[in-house]
Design a protein around this motif. Structure first.
Motif, short mmCIF file in Angstrom:
data_model
loop_
_atom_site.label_atom_id
_atom_site.label_comp_id
_atom_site.label_asym_id
_atom_site.label_seq_id
_atom_site.Cartn_x
_atom_site.Cartn_y
_atom_site.Cartn_z
N UNK A 30 0.82 -1.21 0.00
CA UNK A 30 0.00 0.00 0.00
C UNK A 30 0.85 1.26 0.00
N UNK A 31 2.08 1.16 0.46
CA UNK A 31 2.89 2.37 0.63
C UNK A 31 4.19 2.35 -0.20
N UNK A 32 4.43 1.26 -0.94
CA UNK A 32 5.68 1.20 -1.71
C UNK A 32 5.49 0.33 -2.95
N UNK A 33 6.35 0.57 -3.94
CA UNK A 33 6.40 -0.32 -5.10
C UNK A 33 7.78 -0.98 -5.15
N UNK A 34 7.90 -2.03 -5.96
CA UNK A 34 9.12 -2.82 -5.93
C UNK A 34 9.36 -3.47 -7.28
N UNK A 35 10.60 -3.80 -7.53
CA UNK A 35 10.97 -4.53 -8.76
C UNK A 35 11.97 -5.61 -8.40
N UNK A 36 11.77 -6.81 -8.97
CA UNK A 36 12.67 -7.93 -8.69
C UNK A 36 13.57 -8.19 -9.89
N UNK A 92 19.37 -10.85 -1.66
CA UNK A 92 19.15 -12.15 -1.01
C UNK A 92 19.97 -13.19 -1.76
N UNK A 93 21.08 -13.60 -1.13
CA UNK A 93 22.02 -14.48 -1.81
C UNK A 93 21.58 -15.94 -1.72
N UNK A 94 21.94 -16.70 -2.75
CA UNK A 94 21.67 -18.15 -2.80
C UNK A 94 20.19 -18.44 -2.54
N UNK A 95 19.31 -17.63 -3.11
CA UNK A 95 17.90 -17.73 -2.76
C UNK A 95 17.04 -18.30 -3.89
N UNK A 96 17.61 -18.54 -5.05
CA UNK A 96 16.76 -18.85 -6.21
C UNK A 96 16.85 -20.33 -6.63
N UNK A 97 17.10 -21.19 -5.66
CA UNK A 97 17.13 -22.64 -5.95
C UNK A 97 18.04 -22.95 -7.13
N UNK A 98 19.13 -22.23 -7.20
CA UNK A 98 20.08 -22.46 -8.30
C UNK A 98 20.00 -21.40 -9.38
N UNK A 155 11.09 -13.45 -10.63
CA UNK A 155 10.46 -12.19 -11.06
C UNK A 155 9.30 -11.80 -10.15
N UNK A 156 8.65 -12.80 -9.57
CA UNK A 156 7.47 -12.52 -8.74
C UNK A 156 7.86 -12.14 -7.31
N UNK A 157 9.13 -12.11 -7.02
CA UNK A 157 9.56 -11.91 -5.65
C UNK A 157 9.33 -10.50 -5.13
N UNK A 158 9.18 -9.55 -6.03
CA UNK A 158 8.87 -8.20 -5.57
C UNK A 158 7.60 -8.26 -4.71
N UNK A 159 6.66 -9.12 -5.10
CA UNK A 159 5.39 -9.19 -4.36
C UNK A 159 5.50 -10.06 -3.11
N UNK A 160 6.51 -10.88 -3.05
CA UNK A 160 6.80 -11.59 -1.79
C UNK A 160 7.22 -10.57 -0.73
N UNK A 161 8.03 -9.60 -1.16
CA UNK A 161 8.48 -8.56 -0.24
C UNK A 161 7.32 -7.61 0.09
N UNK A 162 6.54 -7.26 -0.94
CA UNK A 162 5.49 -6.25 -0.75
C UNK A 162 4.35 -6.76 0.14
N UNK A 163 4.28 -8.06 0.41
CA UNK A 163 3.19 -8.53 1.27
C UNK A 163 3.53 -8.43 2.75
N UNK A 184 22.34 -16.89 -8.69
CA UNK A 184 21.45 -17.47 -7.70
C UNK A 184 20.99 -16.44 -6.67
N UNK A 185 21.26 -15.17 -6.94
CA UNK A 185 20.88 -14.11 -6.01
C UNK A 185 19.63 -13.38 -6.50
N UNK A 186 18.72 -13.13 -5.58
CA UNK A 186 17.54 -12.32 -5.90
C UNK A 186 17.78 -10.90 -5.40
N UNK A 187 17.47 -9.91 -6.26
CA UNK A 187 17.68 -8.50 -5.94
C UNK A 187 16.35 -7.78 -6.09
#
Lengths: 445, 115
Positions: free
Chosen positions: B9-15, B73-79, B92-100, B20-23
């Motif tokens: 509700x208060x921020x937007x995000x991009x993954x 987030x290092x070593x987070x993408x199952x390879x 790619x969908x991880x931005x919404x994992x953070x936003x929840x 193997x790192x998620x940013x």
């Protein structure tokens, strides 16, 4: 914007990016340069496989379509084209481009090839990998190894005056920095200007990701006319400051938010963005909305680049298979779960498979479930099975077992689909700059 | 008790991803929420919320001048895209994992902003 600006657009941000919007960009963008960034790490590894099978292949399979559409427009509008569509076979990409030019009557067109990124001959089994271990310890055949060349390798190609510049692996922002260096005479020591050029390249290189693509979230971030989203272009001044914008009348949008999201995209450390040209600091970048769909960016700072070049090494990693079957209506979730249990037992217990396997319920727990997010209670559920193995037959057997669930599984299972394809794994290593020898060849239609 | 709002509700995000790192970058819509997000969006919080997924090192970097955050987030993408068997191998969908995630706001920040 003053006349002495360089106008550079991005008409592709990845291998499968749209083409029609690139035509619109050249037609109406008044561009000096059009850049097409089409080469991911995996794309390049697959290109090496293609070339190994057929020496006339190994460049971007969509080069044909893109060149046919864009070469005539580029000639009409005096726009030069630069692209990494050469992939693993730049000379053949150039030959094909020239053949297309001749067919289209674009006589006298010149294509310059940037060569020297293929560094497989410089690697040895004992070469250490950034991820740990050595090439030999990966234990799989190397399909290709390419160094990330910088703008300095591209500059001589631009200085030949060629209409089209084709490269293999170069750092993506270098496709944009090189024309800027050529135009404004920026030297290796002009680190802040190099960083400014890298910033422009970084913001543009993913195409529509800065003009409203990968951004829309209805009710929160609405984007106008996403179906006709325009590709971005930058108007860059001699001091490196730039306005990021798009062709008027196209869909999408450029604002502070789209620029911010792209600024940090795929960047580990925005204060030290490493590349072959410069180590750029994006953390102090200034961003100002200066008009509708016009965002000015400036104040990127540069430090010297690393002494070594990064190399991507691709390994043949066998085969990946995916198969799915769907369940819908009352109790669909329970039936899909039963199907998953049955298949687990079949594959792991009855047949004792040891390959990497994964089972998902799409619509329920496929994406964020491994993170512990509560599952949904959808009545439209797809069981997805994925597997990877060195042995193709093993993967084929898994897909067969999923298909068999049509007759042997829970009630109402339908919509079986499966696909199987090769897997490459990529690792990285470093090479001293002096060992990598880029060169340029020019061909004429 | 201080009011809590979902981060989306208060921020937007991009993954994005590198190997193997998620940013994931996170950008408050309103700079007045920067401090509250800085307090609530921590590596410890992320690890505690998603323990099965985030097993590698996590770093949350704040960029006050730009008004945003970068989560590494290092070593987070199952390879990662090459090796993962997951559907979304890039994350790619991880931005919404953070936003929840929920963020605790100061009392005065809730009123008058339709939250």
């Amino acid at each position: 914007m003053p006349r002495e600006c360089l106008r550079i657009g991005c008409g592709a941000g990845f291998a499968a990016d749209r083409l029609d919007a690139a035509e619109e960009l050249v037609r109406r963008g008044d561009l000096h340069w059009l850049a097409l960034e089409c080469l991911g790490e995996r794309t390049l590894a697959f290109a090496h496989r293609d070339r190994a099978r057929d020496p006339t292949k190994g460049y971007d399979p969509r080069l044909e379509r893109r060149m046919r559409a864009l070469l005539p427009l580029c000639r009409t509008h005096h726009t030069r084209l630069i692209s990494n569509m050469g992939a693993a076979n730049v000379p053949q990409a150039a030959q094909r481009t020239l053949a297309i030019a001749r067919e289209l009557g674009l006589f006298g067109m010149r294509v310059a090839c940037v060569l020297g990124d293929d560094v497989r001959h410089l690697l040895a089994p004992e070469t250490p990998l950034l991820e740990g271990g050595t090439i030999a310890e990966v234990g799989r055949p190397v399909v290709g190894a390419n160094a990330y060349l910088g703008a300095d390798a591209i500059l001589p190609a631009i200085e030949t005056g060629a209409d089209v510049i084709l490269t293999g692996r170069v750092a993506d922002p270098s496709l944009f920095l090189a024309p800027l260096r050529a135009r404004f005479g920026w030297q290796d020591t002009d680190l802040d200007r190099l960083a400014a050029g890298v910033l422009v390249g970084h913001l543009l290189e993913c195409g529509m990701q800065v003009t409203g693509g990968y951004f829309a979230d209805p009710g929160f971030k609405d984007v106008p006319d996403l179906a006709r989203c325009g590709y971005p272009l930058a108007e860059v001044a001699e001091d490196g400051s730039a306005v990021i914008t798009k062709v008027e009348g196209t869909g999408g949008m450029v604002d502070r938010r789209t620029v911010l999201e792209q600024l940090f995209y795929e960047v580990h450390d925005p204060a030290h963005y490493l590349g072959p040209d410069v180590t750029a600091d994006f953390s102090q970048v200034m961003i100002a909305e200066v008009g509708r769909d016009r965002v000015r960016v400036w104040n990127a700072r540069g430090k010297p680049p690393p002494q070594q070049l990064k190399v991507t090494v691709g390994f043949d990693a066998g085969w990946l298979g995916e198969a799915g079957i769907s369940y819908a209506g009352p109790n669909a979730l329970a039936r899909a779960e039963l199907a998953r249990e049955v298949l687990r037992e079949r594959l792991l217990v009855v047949h004792g498979l040891t390959c990497a396997l994964r089972f998902d319920l799409v619509g329920v727990d496929s994406l964020h479930a491994t993170a512990g997010v509560p599952r949904s209670m959808s009545e439209d559920v797809r069981l997805r099975v994925a597997c990877r193995s060195i042995d193709r037959e093993e993967v084929e057997f898994v897909l067969w077992e999923v298909e068999a669930m049509l007759c042997c599984g829970p009630a109402g299972g339908g919509g079986f689909r499966a696909r199987l394809g090769p897997v490459v794994e990529t690792r990285s290593c470093f090479l001293p700059r002096a060992q990598v020898r880029p060169c340029v060849e020019v061909l004429r239609a | 008790m201080s009011p809590r709002v979902p981060l989306y509700r208060i921020a937007h995000a991009r993954a994005g991803d590198k190997g193997n790192d998620s940013l994931v970058s996170v950008w408050p819509y309103d700079r007045r929420h920067f401090a509250a997000i800085a307090r609530g969006l921590t590596a410890e919080r992320l690890r505690a919320t998603y323990p099965a997924l985030l097993r590698g090192p996590i770093e949350v970097k704040a960029f006050p001048r730009l008004g945003g955050f970068l989560i590494v987030m290092r070593d987070a993408l199952e390879g990662g895209v090459n090796a993962s068997l997951g559907l979304d191998s890039h994350g790619k969908s991880w931005s919404y994992l953070i936003l929840r995630l929920d963020i605790e706001l100061d009392d005065h920040q809730l009123s008058g902003q339709g939250l």
